[in-house]
Design a protein around this motif. Structure first.
Motif: not given
Length: 438
Positions: A73, A77, A92, A95, A99, A163, A228, A351
């Motif tokens: 991540m 990002h 989002h 994600r 996470y 991902v 994140n 993150t």
């Protein structure tokens, strides 16, 4: 006559490299503390040079088997920051969901397998399980719920492969997420009991205050508990966008270790991780989590690192609660990922890995090849504070016998870093005396 003693741990196994612990103290106090991490030359930043920007998430995932999602991540990002991509709300949410899965499985591993034996007086989780099978069984069930999330969204439980920059290679249908819900609800109930159980453990009385108090550093966002996205904030007034990270933080080479120490340029040591997130973002926890914390009398600000096990348990509960919320409100994105075109640019991101703030910065050439990569993991950011913990803690525990003193030092390390934690049950202590005996 002055009594001098040395605690010397020759080898820390199962960390990211070789490690050792050295402490020298006498009647005048602690004279020297060195946490030596001898990382082998893994060259991740080096061998990413020349690779396509789309490869970064899959390469960086291999840095850590415990927290691959965090590395993915942060890389994703950072690349999106470089290329001007802004994920849709639906992406989002997905994600945050993956996470959540990583927080659940990583925190639960640390709570039950690595940290709990310290409090219950066992040398390992295997020994603990013989007398407390129900506790370990509950922990494994909670961890499986986190694994299930990562499996569905990431394609597999370890080093997920779904991902990518811009989103995911494939996004799940709502019918694929709904079967997770019942498992997550059961795990959430168990997580409430985990919080209550953890809060009842015996905690050493140790708290740094005044000029010696931690400066906690974490992402902070007014609308959500940070995973994140967010600004970088601290308990001493730092409040900056991630793009200004390099203006305030620097890495220093320390002669006795191959791992760099990260410090705040203005003030020195700081602490990242669950306590930092909790202390800076308590108001963003879900109502359920805040209610459970209130029920057990757990304060919204915690300075005793030994109580970090309770904070981790509260974050597990939050991640389960948040995962259920996301699934209940899930709408599949119109497209699984946003398209991007390579260009010469630089981007960065941070993150919140389970262990704390994780910073990535990449410079790309006009073909989208990585010209420079810079990664600052939580471990390097916490090393200096871990040493400071040992320096401040030892005078308070000098009345303990040698075995108990060793155990206290090991536990102080495990308070902060699971990647070191999995090794410190196997420390070998060499205690050298000069000038008499205690």
């Amino acid at each position: 006559m002055t009594k001098s003693k040395t605690i010397k741990v020759d080898y820390l196994a199962r960390v990211e490299g070789e490690g050792a612990l050295y402490i020298r103290y006498d009647d005048g106090g602690v004279q020297d503390v060195k946490l030596k991490i001898f990382e082998p030359p893994r060259f991740f930043e080096g061998f990413m040079r020349g690779r396509d920007y789309l490869e970064a998430p899959d390469i960086t995932a291999r840095i850590c088997g415990i927290c691959p999602v965090a590395y993915q991540m942060s890389a994703v990002h950072a690349m999106e920051n470089a290329l001007g991509l802004v994920p849709t709300p639906e992406l989002h949410a997905l994600r945050r969901l993956i996470y959540c899965g990583e927080w659940i499985e990583s925190h639960t591993l640390h709570i039950y397998m690595l940290h709990a034996p310290d409090f219950l007086g066992y040398p390992s989780a295997v020994e603990m399980a013989k007398d407390h099978p129900d506790i370990v069984r509950d922990g494994l069930a909670i961890k499986k719920a986190g694994n299930a999330i990562v499996q569905v969204l990431g394609g597999r439980e370890v080093h997920p492969i779904n991902v990518r920059v811009g989103g995911f290679y494939r996004v799940p249908a709502a019918t694929e997420l709904h079967p997770l819900r019942e498992q997550l609800l059961r795990a959430r109930d168990s997580a409430v009991e985990t919080v209550r159980w953890a809060a009842a453990l015996p905690f050493p009385a140790f708290e740094r205050s005044g000029d010696d108090a931690y400066e906690f550093v974490a992402l902070s966002d007014p609308y959500e508990y940070p995973m994140n996205r967010g600004r970088i904030a601290s308990t001493r007034g730092l409040d900056i966008p991630v793009e200004e990270y390099d203006q305030h933080f620097r890495e220093e080479h320390v002669p006795y270790t191959n791992a760099l120490h990260s410090v705040l340029a203005e003030r020195g040591a700081y602490l990242v991780g669950p306590m930092a997130r909790y202390n800076l973002n308590y108001a963003c926890l879900s109502p359920l989590v805040r209610q459970v914390a209130e029920d057990i009398g757990f304060p919204p600000f915690v300075a005793n690192p030994f109580r970090s096990i309770v904070v981790r348990a509260l974050e597990v509960l939050y991640a389960l609660d948040e995962a259920v919320r996301i699934i209940d409100h899930y709408t599949p994105p119109e497209t699984p990922y946003l398209e991007s075109a390579p260009r010469a640019t630089t981007g960065c991101a941070a993150t919140e890995a389970p262990r704390g703030l994780l910073y990535h910065r990449y410079r790309l050439d006009d073909r989208g090849k990585i010209a420079e990569a810079h990664i600052v993991p939580p471990t390097s950011q916490n090393q200096k504070s871990i040493e400071d913990d040992l320096r401040h803690m030892l005078p308070r525990f000098m009345h303990l016998n040698e075995d108990a003193l060793q155990a206290q030092c090991e536990q102080a390390i495990r308070n902060h870093d699971p990647c070191i934690s999995c090794a410190t049950h196997f420390l070998k202590l060499h205690l050298n005396r000069t000038g008499g005996s205690r």
